[in-house]
Design a protein around this motif. Structure first.
Motif, short mmCIF file in Angstrom:
data_model
loop_
_atom_site.label_atom_id
_atom_site.label_comp_id
_atom_site.label_asym_id
_atom_site.label_seq_id
_atom_site.Cartn_x
_atom_site.Cartn_y
_atom_site.Cartn_z
N ALA A 188 -14.21 11.51 -1.67
CA ALA A 188 -13.55 11.34 -0.83
C ALA A 188 -13.24 12.01 -0.74
N GLN A 208 -6.75 10.05 8.98
CA GLN A 208 -5.77 10.59 8.01
C GLN A 208 -4.37 11.47 7.76
N LEU A 248 -6.11 -3.27 2.50
CA LEU A 248 -4.61 -2.80 2.93
C LEU A 248 -4.84 -2.79 4.52
N ASP A 297 0.84 -1.36 0.05
CA ASP A 297 0.31 0.25 0.00
C ASP A 297 1.28 1.56 0.51
N HIS A 300 -11.98 3.09 8.75
CA HIS A 300 -13.64 3.69 10.19
C HIS A 300 -13.40 3.32 10.64
N LYS A 320 -2.16 8.18 9.37
CA LYS A 320 -1.29 8.19 8.12
C LYS A 320 -0.52 8.93 7.52
N SER A 357 -5.88 13.68 2.50
CA SER A 357 -6.73 14.21 2.20
C SER A 357 -6.86 15.10 3.12
N ASN A 365 -1.91 -0.91 6.25
CA ASN A 365 -1.03 1.03 7.17
C ASN A 365 -1.79 1.85 7.09
N GLY A 366 -3.02 1.29 6.79
CA GLY A 366 -4.56 2.46 6.90
C GLY A 366 -5.42 3.15 6.14
N PRO A 367 -6.22 3.83 6.18
CA PRO A 367 -7.53 4.06 5.62
C PRO A 367 -6.76 4.81 4.14
N CYS A 368 -7.07 3.91 3.21
CA CYS A 368 -6.68 5.10 1.82
C CYS A 368 -7.77 6.42 1.70
N GLY A 369 -7.16 7.20 0.97
CA GLY A 369 -8.65 8.58 0.98
C GLY A 369 -9.56 8.04 0.35
N GLY A 370 -9.77 6.82 0.11
CA GLY A 370 -11.36 6.99 -0.89
C GLY A 370 -12.86 7.25 0.02
#
Lengths: 290, 208
Positions: free
Chosen positions: A228, A167, B148, A123, B172, A170, A158, B150-155
């Motif tokens: 998003a 966010q 994933l 990722d 989330h 991350k 974001s 390592n944390g959330p994507c921005g989607g």
């Protein structure tokens, strides 16, 4: 490399974005970049943006290098496993590419090959980490390299997501993994952006605020509903809706200029995503005082 | 089908680092459950234990709800519940204990064939290197459309995944649960990268 120099020396930087074509007709895209020669510091080249199969980012970046334009190689984890990603990073280096923007990538179901296998072997964080290990002279498995690359690694964040904390957490992971600059999702809410910049000031890392040119009120509503981390204020939607068709571009340019003016004292650069309106970017920059 | 194997010494030590209620699943036991090793671990960490129980089918929410009511006292006394089962059992108990730290004591390995006995909306990917202890007991491989680590994507938008507006963003959910349990979101750790060998090793189907 101008982008790295500017951002690491605390100077203000500008980037724009080009999307490779669906097919082999590369000239129009290169012309778009040519229009902005000398006006922006570097060009992000998207990697099968929105999961739509296109000409590759790596080849397009190389064509920019050959023309003396500086690319930012966007590389996503959607389509390649860790071998292919690392190999493409090495390829990018030998092709003269230094700026790399590491992204997770959209899910394939959003694109034009919705049945494709979603890879996501790495990722955005582990890709940054892999690139960092390559720069240290070994691969992700710990094997030594014969010759090591040097990159200026970037990532995205974001800034007006709700909640913001995941966010930001991350973002911190990305910095630990090697990110040296950030470009953000489109910003329309200056207050929220200011709050975000305050909460990440402790990271002491260059952030380039994102600008997407509004093409219509419909586009703004669509983004509010679907995209998003994007929230276009009602005021801008009304401005776009009440503008006559021939005035829309002018109104869009003035909105973008207003946002850039509002952002430029809060962050260290602006990243413009024109989404087909590349030809208006010079006017936006002029209107914003650049 | 699946095999559960006990987690390594370091991971167990971390799991048992507080007043612990330990629950083992006595349910399907599909091919292998590390009964002796669990007993050994419980003995080793007996000073942390407020209680231990071996129960049937932790994956069955209704069964587990009944057990929980009987153990209310022990749960109140504990700061964490360590579950020895496949990933489904851990996640069902996490759901039933919204404010409590719930941890996995086992890794679950996949073996080809019929998947489990109890239909459940909780998924275990049987990845062989259970991630639940770093993600507030919500599996990032099954709850996140991109798997994933390592944390959330921005989607995600409004807590929903970019893949479909009816799908919750797994990260989330993980974030929300860390807020409820007081666990750290994205705890300091090495960058997480999967080891796909664990999808097939530890099983017998390919190694003979």
């Amino acid at each position: 490399m101008v982008l790295a120099e500017k951002l690491t020396q605390g100077k203000f930087a500008l980037t724009s974005e080009i999307g490779p074509p669906k097919g082999t007709e590369i000239e129009p895209v290169l012309q778009e970049a040519e229009h902005l020669r000398g006006k922006v510091d570097a060009f992000n080249v998207t990697d099968l943006q929105s999961s739509v199969m296109r000409l590759g980012s790596l080849a397009t970046c190389r064509l920019l290098v050959e023309r003396g334009l500086e690319p930012v190689f966007q590389i996503t984890c959607r389509d390649r496993n860790r071998l292919a990603l690392q190999s493409d990073l090495l390829s990018a280096y030998v092709l003269g590419i230094r700026n790399v923007l590491c992204l997770t990538g959209d899910h394939p179901v959003l694109g034009d090959h919705p049945g494709a296998k979603p890879v996501f072997d790495l990722d955005s964080v582990s890709l940054l980490y892999a690139a960092t290990t390559l720069m240290e002279g070994r691969d992700l498995a710990g094997n030594p390299l014969q010759g090591k690359p040097e990159f200026f690694l970037g990532a995205v964040v974001s800034p007006v997501a709700d909640p913001a904390q995941p966010q930001i957490a991350k973002m911190e992971k990305k910095i630990e993994a090697g990110a040296r600059f950030f470009q953000t999702q489109a910003v329309y809410d200056l207050k929220a952006f200011e709050n975000f910049m305050k909460s990440v000031s402790r990271f002491h890392i260059p952030v380039m605020g994102g600008i997407v040119l509004l093409k219509s009120a419909g586009m703004a509503k669509f983004m509010n509903e679907k995209v998003a981390g994007v929230s276009v204020p009602e005021r801008y939607i009304k401005m776009m809706a009440s503008a006559r068709k021939e005035e829309r571009v002018k109104v869009s340019i003035s909105i973008a200029a207003e946002l850039i003016k509002g952002m430029k004292d809060l962050c260290q650069g602006i990243h413009i995503m024109p989404l087909g309106w590349e030809k208006y970017v010079p006017e936006v920059l002029t209107a914003a005082g650049f | 089908m699946l095999v559960t194997r006990i987690k390594n010494e370091a991971e167990l030590k971390e799991a048992f680092s507080g007043r612990t209620l330990a629950i083992s699943c006595h349910g399907c036991r599909e091919v292998f459950f590390p009964e002796d090793q669990v007993e050994k671990a419980l003995n080793q960490y007996r000073n942390c234990l407020v209680g231990a129980a071996s129960l049937d089918y932790l994956c069955r929410e209704d069964f587990s709800q009944v057990y929980l009511q009987k153990m209310e006292n022990l749960i109140t006394q504990s700061s964490r519940v360590v579950i020895f089962s496949c990933g489904v059992g851990v996640q069902v108990w996490a759901k039933l204990l919204p404010g409590k730290i719930v941890l996995a004591g086992c890794n679950s390995f996949n073996i080809n064939g019929f998947q489990g006995l109890t239909p459940t909306r909780w998924n275990c990917h049987q990845c062989g290197e259970c991630w639940l202890n770093t993600t507030a007991a919500i599996c990032p491989l099954t709850a996140c459309s991109k798997g994933l680590l390592n944390g959330p994507c921005g989607g995600a938008k409004n807590g929903k995944c970019e893949v479909h507006p009816s799908v919750d963003c797994g990260w989330h959910l993980i974030y929300e649960r860390t807020q409820a349990t007081g666990q750290k979101f994205l705890p300091a750790q090495k960058v997480a990268v999967r080891d796909y060998r664990r999808l097939v090793t530890g099983t017998t189907t390919r190694e003979g």
